[in-house]
Design a protein around this motif. Sequence first.
Motif, mmCIF file in Angstrom:
data_model
loop_
_atom_site.group_PDB
_atom_site.id
_atom_site.type_symbol
_atom_site.label_atom_id
_atom_site.label_comp_id
_atom_site.label_asym_id
_atom_site.label_seq_id
_atom_site.Cartn_x
_atom_site.Cartn_y
_atom_site.Cartn_z
ATOM 1 N N LEU A 56 -3.943 -16.780 -19.851
ATOM 2 C CA LEU A 56 -4.214 -15.326 -20.281
ATOM 3 C C LEU A 56 -5.909 -15.292 -19.910
ATOM 4 O O LEU A 56 -6.861 -16.159 -20.346
ATOM 5 N N VAL A 57 -6.135 -14.261 -19.095
ATOM 6 C CA VAL A 57 -7.515 -13.782 -18.676
ATOM 7 C C VAL A 57 -7.990 -12.545 -19.218
ATOM 8 O O VAL A 57 -7.059 -11.752 -18.898
ATOM 9 N N ILE A 58 -8.987 -12.449 -19.756
ATOM 10 C CA ILE A 58 -9.562 -11.231 -20.425
ATOM 11 C C ILE A 58 -10.917 -11.087 -19.759
ATOM 12 O O ILE A 58 -11.805 -11.878 -19.423
ATOM 13 N N ILE A 59 -11.115 -9.806 -19.401
ATOM 14 C CA ILE A 59 -12.496 -9.342 -18.692
ATOM 15 C C ILE A 59 -13.074 -8.335 -19.765
ATOM 16 O O ILE A 59 -12.240 -7.423 -20.403
ATOM 17 N N ALA A 60 -14.358 -8.391 -20.004
ATOM 18 C CA ALA A 60 -15.060 -7.519 -20.694
ATOM 19 C C ALA A 60 -15.837 -6.684 -19.563
ATOM 20 O O ALA A 60 -16.665 -7.370 -18.755
ATOM 21 N N SER A 61 -16.002 -5.495 -19.575
ATOM 22 C CA SER A 61 -16.604 -4.522 -18.805
ATOM 23 C C SER A 61 -17.355 -3.439 -19.593
ATOM 24 O O SER A 61 -16.984 -2.877 -20.493
ATOM 25 N N PHE A 69 -15.987 -12.948 -18.939
ATOM 26 C CA PHE A 69 -14.787 -13.218 -19.057
ATOM 27 C C PHE A 69 -14.317 -14.375 -19.692
ATOM 28 O O PHE A 69 -14.902 -15.103 -20.335
ATOM 29 N N CYS A 70 -13.059 -14.554 -20.197
ATOM 30 C CA CYS A 70 -12.707 -15.708 -21.008
ATOM 31 C C CYS A 70 -11.041 -15.864 -20.711
ATOM 32 O O CYS A 70 -10.329 -15.058 -20.416
ATOM 33 N N THR A 71 -10.736 -17.241 -20.666
ATOM 34 C CA THR A 71 -9.467 -17.561 -20.667
ATOM 35 C C THR A 71 -8.845 -18.621 -21.470
ATOM 36 O O THR A 71 -9.544 -19.369 -22.335
ATOM 37 N N LEU A 72 -7.472 -18.378 -21.705
ATOM 38 C CA LEU A 72 -6.760 -19.038 -22.810
ATOM 39 C C LEU A 72 -5.796 -19.926 -22.250
ATOM 40 O O LEU A 72 -4.731 -19.285 -21.507
ATOM 41 N N GLU A 73 -5.519 -20.854 -22.118
ATOM 42 C CA GLU A 73 -4.615 -22.035 -21.442
ATOM 43 C C GLU A 73 -3.962 -22.536 -22.655
ATOM 44 O O GLU A 73 -4.137 -23.090 -23.625
ATOM 45 N N THR A 74 -2.298 -22.573 -22.426
ATOM 46 C CA THR A 74 -1.328 -23.042 -23.194
ATOM 47 C C THR A 74 -1.288 -22.499 -24.528
ATOM 48 O O THR A 74 -0.864 -23.267 -25.694
ATOM 49 N N ASP A 79 -10.430 -22.378 -21.907
ATOM 50 C CA ASP A 79 -10.816 -23.129 -20.671
ATOM 51 C C ASP A 79 -12.297 -22.608 -20.302
ATOM 52 O O ASP A 79 -12.764 -23.321 -19.988
ATOM 53 N N LEU A 80 -12.392 -21.349 -20.140
ATOM 54 C CA LEU A 80 -13.465 -20.701 -19.797
ATOM 55 C C LEU A 80 -14.040 -19.518 -20.523
ATOM 56 O O LEU A 80 -13.201 -18.769 -21.081
ATOM 57 N N LEU A 81 -15.391 -19.336 -20.940
ATOM 58 C CA LEU A 81 -15.958 -18.247 -21.602
ATOM 59 C C LEU A 81 -17.302 -18.196 -21.066
ATOM 60 O O LEU A 81 -18.275 -18.970 -20.824
ATOM 61 N N PHE A 82 -17.244 -16.942 -20.171
ATOM 62 C CA PHE A 82 -18.848 -16.764 -19.607
ATOM 63 C C PHE A 82 -19.391 -15.505 -19.709
ATOM 64 O O PHE A 82 -18.376 -14.489 -19.756
ATOM 65 N N VAL A 83 -20.544 -15.276 -19.941
ATOM 66 C CA VAL A 83 -21.222 -13.895 -20.062
ATOM 67 C C VAL A 83 -22.028 -13.634 -18.989
ATOM 68 O O VAL A 83 -22.907 -14.656 -18.699
ATOM 69 N N HIS A 84 -22.025 -12.627 -18.322
ATOM 70 C CA HIS A 84 -23.102 -12.323 -17.273
ATOM 71 C C HIS A 84 -24.555 -12.377 -17.574
ATOM 72 O O HIS A 84 -24.986 -12.452 -18.934
ATOM 73 N N LYS A 85 -25.336 -13.217 -16.689
ATOM 74 C CA LYS A 85 -26.740 -13.368 -17.135
ATOM 75 C C LYS A 85 -27.783 -12.339 -17.792
ATOM 76 O O LYS A 85 -28.662 -12.296 -18.404
ATOM 77 N N ASP A 86 -27.319 -11.340 -17.373
ATOM 78 C CA ASP A 86 -28.071 -10.183 -17.645
ATOM 79 C C ASP A 86 -27.580 -9.252 -19.079
ATOM 80 O O ASP A 86 -28.058 -8.435 -19.380
ATOM 81 N N PHE A 87 -26.697 -9.824 -19.341
ATOM 82 C CA PHE A 87 -25.957 -9.122 -20.596
ATOM 83 C C PHE A 87 -25.873 -10.233 -21.799
ATOM 84 O O PHE A 87 -25.025 -10.065 -22.785
ATOM 85 N N ARG A 89 -26.483 -12.176 -25.063
ATOM 86 C CA ARG A 89 -27.018 -11.969 -26.705
ATOM 87 C C ARG A 89 -26.626 -10.313 -27.086
ATOM 88 O O ARG A 89 -27.372 -9.961 -27.749
ATOM 89 N N GLN A 90 -25.464 -9.834 -26.481
ATOM 90 C CA GLN A 90 -25.157 -8.542 -26.654
ATOM 91 C C GLN A 90 -23.641 -8.429 -27.640
ATOM 92 O O GLN A 90 -23.227 -7.219 -27.822
ATOM 93 N N GLY A 91 -23.443 -9.560 -28.090
ATOM 94 C CA GLY A 91 -21.979 -9.646 -28.906
ATOM 95 C C GLY A 91 -20.796 -9.653 -27.851
ATOM 96 O O GLY A 91 -19.681 -9.547 -28.231
ATOM 97 N N ILE A 92 -21.220 -9.782 -26.563
ATOM 98 C CA ILE A 92 -19.865 -9.928 -25.629
ATOM 99 C C ILE A 92 -18.904 -11.038 -25.918
ATOM 100 O O ILE A 92 -17.895 -11.005 -26.017
ATOM 101 N N ALA A 93 -19.708 -12.176 -25.936
ATOM 102 C CA ALA A 93 -18.862 -13.480 -26.058
ATOM 103 C C ALA A 93 -18.163 -13.197 -27.381
ATOM 104 O O ALA A 93 -16.776 -13.826 -27.358
#
Length: 154
Positions: A56-61, A69-74, A79-87, A89-93
């Motif tokens: 399951l891959v979700i995108i924050a835009s 973006f964040c991914t959920l496996e099984t 698996d992955l949770l990354f927030v853009h370097k310029d965004f 500490r804005q509550g995106i994660a």
Amino acid sequence: MIIRKGNLNDLTEMKRLFTDSITSVCKDDYNSSQINAWKSGAENEERWLLIMETQLVIIASIHGQIVGFCTLETGNYIDLLFVHKDFQRQGIALKMYIFMEQEATIRKEKILTADVSKTARPFFEKMGFRIITEQTINVKGVHLINYKMEKKLN
């Protein structure tokens, strides 16, 4: 901010965000050889295609720009949770994490797990995760420390 399901058209921007985030956000926790080894994972096209196909891959835009973006496996492994370097500490994660925890709960999962970088550890601890073990992983001959963490769900 919009959270939506990711698709193959997002892949190029996701990989750029992945490498940019590691390069700038993680520089206080990992040295340059560790960062270079870690971000080289963006070159593994087969793995990225598998992620898009099986997780399951979700995108924050924001205004059409991917800011995380964040991914959920099984169903229970973040698996992955990354927030853009310029965004940072804005509550995106937080918003992406809450979405994934709710998804795991809907799937009746009892535990969420993740292998978490030194940089992301404080965030995951704040979300209620606890460290199971510190791990030294080998990426292209370079050792990196991360943490196997878990959170029990209600």
